[in-house]
Design an enzyme around this catalytic site. Structure first.
Site, PDB file in Angstrom:
ATOM      1  N   ASP A 124     -51.803 -28.900  27.971  1.00  0.00           N
ATOM      2  CA  ASP A 124     -50.377 -28.849  28.701  1.00  0.00           C
ATOM      3  C   ASP A 124     -50.220 -29.907  29.226  1.00  0.00           C
ATOM      4  O   ASP A 124     -50.732 -30.743  29.417  1.00  0.00           O
ATOM      5  CB  ASP A 124     -50.376 -27.438  29.577  1.00  0.00           C
ATOM      6  CG  ASP A 124     -51.715 -27.243  30.305  1.00  0.00           C
ATOM      7  OD1 ASP A 124     -52.125 -28.309  30.748  1.00  0.00           O
ATOM      8  OD2 ASP A 124     -51.974 -26.322  30.704  1.00  0.00           O
ATOM      9  N   ASP A 164     -53.286 -15.281  38.761  1.00  0.00           N
ATOM     10  CA  ASP A 164     -52.258 -14.263  38.272  1.00  0.00           C
ATOM     11  C   ASP A 164     -52.648 -14.145  36.863  1.00  0.00           C
ATOM     12  O   ASP A 164     -52.009 -13.239  36.041  1.00  0.00           O
ATOM     13  CB  ASP A 164     -50.986 -14.742  38.257  1.00  0.00           C
ATOM     14  CG  ASP A 164     -50.537 -15.988  37.591  1.00  0.00           C
ATOM     15  OD1 ASP A 164     -51.601 -16.525  36.969  1.00  0.00           O
ATOM     16  OD2 ASP A 164     -49.411 -16.542  37.675  1.00  0.00           O
ATOM     17  N   HIS A 216     -52.914 -16.350  34.125  1.00  0.00           N
ATOM     18  CA  HIS A 216     -52.495 -17.217  33.218  1.00  0.00           C
ATOM     19  C   HIS A 216     -53.648 -17.828  32.642  1.00  0.00           C
ATOM     20  O   HIS A 216     -54.374 -18.464  33.117  1.00  0.00           O
ATOM     21  CB  HIS A 216     -51.013 -18.029  33.785  1.00  0.00           C
ATOM     22  CG  HIS A 216     -51.776 -19.398  34.675  1.00  0.00           C
ATOM     23  ND1 HIS A 216     -51.550 -19.174  35.919  1.00  0.00           N
ATOM     24  CD2 HIS A 216     -52.218 -20.479  34.435  1.00  0.00           C
ATOM     25  CE1 HIS A 216     -51.932 -20.297  36.453  1.00  0.00           C
ATOM     26  NE2 HIS A 216     -52.197 -21.012  35.559  1.00  0.00           N
ATOM     27  N   GLU A 240     -47.698 -18.159  31.826  1.00  0.00           N
ATOM     28  CA  GLU A 240     -47.463 -17.264  32.945  1.00  0.00           C
ATOM     29  C   GLU A 240     -47.266 -15.759  32.605  1.00  0.00           C
ATOM     30  O   GLU A 240     -47.067 -15.541  31.424  1.00  0.00           O
ATOM     31  CB  GLU A 240     -46.271 -17.664  33.776  1.00  0.00           C
ATOM     32  CG  GLU A 240     -46.144 -19.037  34.460  1.00  0.00           C
ATOM     33  CD  GLU A 240     -47.050 -19.398  35.464  1.00  0.00           C
ATOM     34  OE1 GLU A 240     -48.094 -18.545  35.791  1.00  0.00           O
ATOM     35  OE2 GLU A 240     -46.927 -20.314  36.128  1.00  0.00           O
TER      36      GLU A 240
END
Length: 261
Positions: free
Chosen positions: A67, A136, A138, A143
């Protein structure tokens, strides 16, 4: 999915580095997908040590970026391109010709996303993709509620992710970009082997949901359950909420040596 519980981050890094070294012996020009952040550093340190010791030859390896931030100027020290070059490519003795990643500073970011997906396919696909996991759940910058079929694309970061990443920007969240290019979950799942490393108690809930929860877009990493060759390596703290921890320890302790990582 194989779950391996190790003593600490260093042990996890060494285990995964051994697996990468084995891959490079079988396929010297393997395409390695790398993640950034603090979690995978023990992997890179252990692999670099093996290369410097002469126990594995990485001279023909290729490196693919997972990324990239959108909008950081070229050469920004916290761009993921700069980070990967600094932490992986250069220490392994590779040139930038061995590296590929999305262009977060492109005038047409949508076209840059499509171009990177195409480039990964043209390169023969990722042989082994290293992944971290967010608090979370991801992976990459996919996300919660990202499509499980998503391709490389632009994503808007949650405030929690920006808070988590502010430590790389002098703890100033205002410096953290709001958007990124990330390989989509569908793109990530095309790698031949997925290896996720998670360390620390803060990742324990995300790990439990990934490994033992349902496959759900709310926990993007749970998509690893759909992959035919996924390995999750966790330290004791990150494994603390796994209901089947004892089973995972038993299966790994009795794993045939010929299976490898």
């Amino acid at each position: 999915m194989e779950v391996v519980i190790v003593k600490d981050a260093r042990a996890g890094g060494e285990l995964i580095a051994d697996g990468i070294a084995g891959l490079l012996r079988r396929k010297p020009d393997a395409l390695l997908g790398v993640a950034t952040g603090s979690t995978p550093l023990p992997i890179y340190e252990a692999l670099i040590a093996q290369v410097k010791a002469g126990s594995v030859d990485a001279s023909r390896a290729r490196i693919a970026q997972l990324d990239e931030y959108v909008g950081l100027p070229a050469g920004h020290p916290e761009s993921y391109r700069s980070t990967v070059l600094r932490q992986v490519v250069e220490p392994l003795g590779l040139s930038e010709d061995a590296f590929m990643g999305p262009d977060g500073s492109a005038a047409d970011v949508l076209a840059a996303c499509e171009a990177y997906d195409t480039a990964l396919s043209a390169a023969g696909g990722v042989d082994l993709q290293i992944l971290g996991i967010g608090t979370d759940g991801h992976i990459g910058f996919n996300e919660p509620c990202s499509s499980l079929a998503s391709r490389t694309r632009i994503k808007t970061l949650t405030e929690q992710t920006r808070v988590d990443n502010a430590r790389f920007f002098d703890n100033d969240i205002e410096q953290v970009p709001h958007h990124v290019i990330t390989q989509g979950i569908g793109t990530i799942l095309e790698a031949r082997h997925l290896v996720l490393l998670a360390t620390g108690e803060g990742k324990a809930e995300a790990v439990a949901q990934t490994v033992e929860g349902p496959v759900a877009a709310l926990v993007p990493a749970s998509a690893l359950q759909l992959h035919p060759h996924a390995t999750v390596v966790v330290d004791e703290a990150a494994a603390s909420k796994l209901k089947l921890a004892d089973y995972f320890r038993h299966t790994y302790a009795n794993k045939p040596t010929w299976q490898g990582i």
